[in-house]
Each structure stands twice: as structure tokens, then as C-alpha cells.
Design a protein around this motif. Structure first.
Motif, PDB file in Angstrom:
ATOM      1  N   SER A  16       6.126   1.592   2.582  1.00 57.78           N
ATOM      2  CA  SER A  16       5.414   2.272   3.667  1.00 57.78           C
ATOM      3  C   SER A  16       6.098   2.041   5.002  1.00 57.78           C
ATOM      4  O   SER A  16       6.328   2.980   5.775  1.00 57.78           O
ATOM      5  N   THR A  50       4.055   1.550  -7.121  1.00 57.19           N
ATOM      6  CA  THR A  50       3.285   1.999  -8.275  1.00 57.19           C
ATOM      7  C   THR A  50       1.887   1.407  -8.358  1.00 57.19           C
ATOM      8  O   THR A  50       1.008   1.993  -9.003  1.00 57.19           O
ATOM      9  N   LEU A  71      -4.155   0.550  -7.360  1.00 48.19           N
ATOM     10  CA  LEU A  71      -4.202   1.856  -6.717  1.00 48.19           C
ATOM     11  C   LEU A  71      -4.714   1.761  -5.290  1.00 48.19           C
ATOM     12  O   LEU A  71      -4.388   2.592  -4.439  1.00 48.19           O
ATOM     13  N   ASN A  76      -0.032   4.283   0.141  1.00 47.93           N
ATOM     14  CA  ASN A  76      -0.884   5.448  -0.073  1.00 47.93           C
ATOM     15  C   ASN A  76      -0.031   6.698  -0.333  1.00 47.93           C
ATOM     16  O   ASN A  76       1.199   6.658  -0.297  1.00 47.93           O
ATOM     17  N   ARG A  77      -0.699   7.815  -0.594  1.00 50.10           N
ATOM     18  CA  ARG A  77       0.030   9.028  -0.985  1.00 50.10           C
ATOM     19  C   ARG A  77       1.026   9.457   0.085  1.00 50.10           C
ATOM     20  O   ARG A  77       2.161   9.844  -0.228  1.00 50.10           O
ATOM     21  N   ASP A  78       0.622   9.387   1.330  1.00 46.53           N
ATOM     22  CA  ASP A  78       1.499   9.795   2.417  1.00 46.53           C
ATOM     23  C   ASP A  78       2.775   8.963   2.425  1.00 46.53           C
ATOM     24  O   ASP A  78       3.883   9.485   2.563  1.00 46.53           O
ATOM     25  N   ARG A  80       4.020   7.192  -0.132  1.00 49.45           N
ATOM     26  CA  ARG A  80       4.802   7.415  -1.356  1.00 49.45           C
ATOM     27  C   ARG A  80       5.610   8.702  -1.258  1.00 49.45           C
ATOM     28  O   ARG A  80       6.758   8.774  -1.712  1.00 49.45           O
ATOM     29  N   GLU A  81       5.023   9.741  -0.657  1.00 49.88           N
ATOM     30  CA  GLU A  81       5.760  10.985  -0.473  1.00 49.88           C
ATOM     31  C   GLU A  81       6.924  10.782   0.498  1.00 49.88           C
ATOM     32  O   GLU A  81       8.019  11.323   0.298  1.00 49.88           O
ATOM     33  N   THR A 248      -2.785   7.257  10.342  1.00 52.75           N
ATOM     34  CA  THR A 248      -2.096   8.456   9.887  1.00 52.75           C
ATOM     35  C   THR A 248      -1.311   9.005  11.067  1.00 52.75           C
ATOM     36  O   THR A 248      -1.405   8.483  12.193  1.00 52.75           O
TER      37      THR A 248
END
Length: 287
Positions: A16, A50, A71, A76-78, A80-81, A248
Motif C-alpha cells: 500500500s 493476499t 481479508l 485494500n482493493r484500491d 492492490r490495484e 482514500t
């Protein structure tokens, strides 16, 4: 447009802190380049990518593929992308070697963190990297450090002064409260490796937290109060200190970032967007 250097260990950096910073800086029009020990691409802490290995069954080969607690604790998703985008960047794929870096060729420096001792100790203890950090501070160039990256800066001792480059600066870093909270959780959920969240442990005779990031960084500063934490009067104090909420690109309320002249610091992955935006804005200021 600034040319920004990211220093990374061979493995186990926080995905991150590095990738969100990379994306924010690139989107702001800056060029990010990387350096690793051997000139090969670095690999982030796989557990933070992961989430596998953070549950009580995480040591069991098949069951570890079904994370639950992991999880919640992983990037977080942001993030990881952003990590997926960063590792495909040609500059990431072809980094410089640590010992080939010329600080004078870059406009700014960013030091991501990471806590896993397996890969981070070489980064935090590197004489080469400490010399690079000193070079950027000596040239009064913009420097940003987050989490354990602040510890690398704190350990960089100027030959001119005999003191840390952070001496006289205000800074934050991973707080003992956040570090202790994660450590306490891992002693239950990752009981076979209870010290996963502690890069350095106290030795006999050392008080609780003596080897925490916060306390070691504080010992390098001119005054203890130069280590900054969220003031109790902050209206978002609980949001910022719970360790449960992350910022964010459009919401800085959970974040805590400190800027002092040419230097920006932050505590943990939950500050990464605001940290990087603050640094990007600094790089865009008139000289």
C-alpha cells in the motif's frame, strides 16, 4: 515534473505505502524510478497482498487459501490495484542497483515502509541507503517517508553534524499504539509466528516498546515532542487512531500526515493517499 526515487528492499515492503504513493505521484505528472539491492524488481510482503497467513489456520497449506481475518488486514482493493499497476511499470521492472544510485540525478526521494523482518532489516540497516538519504537532505531536496521508512531516515547520521538527518525536524512514523495493536492481534491469529508485526524486539532489560519505530525515531530527534501524533483534540481522533479506517484519494479524514519544510512523513498504510498527495503538491510548488 519531478523525477522521484523510490528505495525498496528486495522483498517484504508494504504494497500500500509504495503502490498508492506511486500511483498518486504518476497521476500528478511526476516520474517515479526505483532502486533495489541487486537491480532486480522488488517483491512486496505477500501476506499484505493476499491476506493469506493472518488467520489461525494460516500455517495449514490448504486452509490458508481461505483467509478471513487476512481479508481485513491486507492491502485494500484500491492498494492492490495500484500494486498491480506499479509492478507492470517499465521503471519498476528495470530498477537501478542501490550502489549505482546518484542522488544528484533525482529531484526527490520517497521511502516506503514494511514491517516483516525477513526482508526489511537489510533495508533499514543499509549503509548505502543511509548515505543516499543523507545526500538528499544535504541537498535540501524533498524527502517523504512513511511507517518504517521514517526509521531509515532516523538512522541516517550526517557526518557534518554527527546527528540524524531528522534532528531538528518534526515527524511522525508508525506509532507504538498502532504497532502494539497489530502485534497483539498477530499473537492470537498468527500464533506460530507471533512477532510478524514487530521488526525489532526488546532485549533483556529494555522497557516495553523500546525497539518500536516510534521510540527509536524519537531518540534521533532534537526533542521528544518533535515526534508528532494525532492530538486528542482532533475532531477525527478516533477515526485516525483506531487502525481500522484508511484514507482514500478523496477522503483525508482518517489520515495523519506531518510536513516540515522539505520533509513529509506519515504513520501507516491508512495514511498513504494523503501522504502521497501532500508530497505531490510539494513537488509542484515553485522552486
Amino acid at each position: 515534473m519531478a523525477r522521484v526515487l523510490f528505495l525498496l528492499p528486495v522483498r517484504d515492503f508494504d504494497p500500500s505505502e509504495a503502490a498508492v504513493s506511486w500511483r498518486v505521484l504518476v497521476n500528478a505528472g511526476h516520474v517515479v524510478e526505483f532502486a533495489t539491492p541487486d537491480g532486480r524488481p522488488a517483491v512486496a510482503d505477500d501476506i499484505m497482498v493476499t491476506g493469506k497467513g493472518l488467520d489461525p489456520w494460516g500455517a495449514i497449506p490448504l486452509l490458508r487459501n481461505w483467509p478471513l481475518v487476512g481479508l481485513l488486514l491486507r492491502a485494500n482493493r484500491d492498494a492492490r490495484e495500484a500494486y498491480a499497476g506499479m509492478i507492470a511499470d517499465p521503471n519498476y521492472v528495470a530498477p537501478q542497483r542501490w550502489d549505482a544510485v546518484d542522488p544528484s540525478a533525482f529531484d526527490a526521494l520517497l521511502l516506503p515502509g514494511g514491517h516483516r523482518a525477513r526482508g526489511m532489516r537489510d533495508y533499514l540497516e543499509s549503509d548505502i541507503l543511509q548515505r543516499h538519504v543523507i545526500g538528499f537532505f544535504d541537498q535540501n531536496k524533498p524527502v517523504a517517508a512513511i511507517c518504517h521508512g521514517v526509521l531509515l531516515a532516523a538512522r541516517s547520521i550526517s557526518k557534518q553534524t554527527g546527528r540524524s538527518v531528522l534532528y531538528g525536524y518534526k515527524t511522525t512514523a508508525l506509532t507504538w499504539a498502532l504497532e502494539r495493536s497489530a502485534w497483539s492481534l498477530a499473537r492470537v491469529t498468527r500464533f506460530w509466528d507471533p512477532n510478524y508485526y514487530r521488526t525489532y524486539l526488546e532485549q533483556d532489560g529494555q522497557p516495553d516498546g523500546f525497539m518500536s519505530v516510534q521510540q527509536e525515531v524519537t531518540r534521533a530527534l532534537a526533542r521528544a515532542e518533535d515526534f508528532q501524533d494525532v492530538p486528542a483534540t482532533d475532531p477525527d481522533y478516533r477515526r485516525k487512531t483506531s487502525g481500522l479506517q484508511r484514507d482514500t484519494i478523496d477522503n483525508a479524514r482518517p489520515a495523519f500526515v506531518v510536513r516540515d519544510r522539505n520533509y513529509v512523513s506519515a504513520r501507516w498504510p491508512g495514511d498513504a493517499h494523503t501522504f502521497a498527495k501532500t508530497f505531490a503538491d510539494m513537488l509542484s510548488e515553485p522552486a
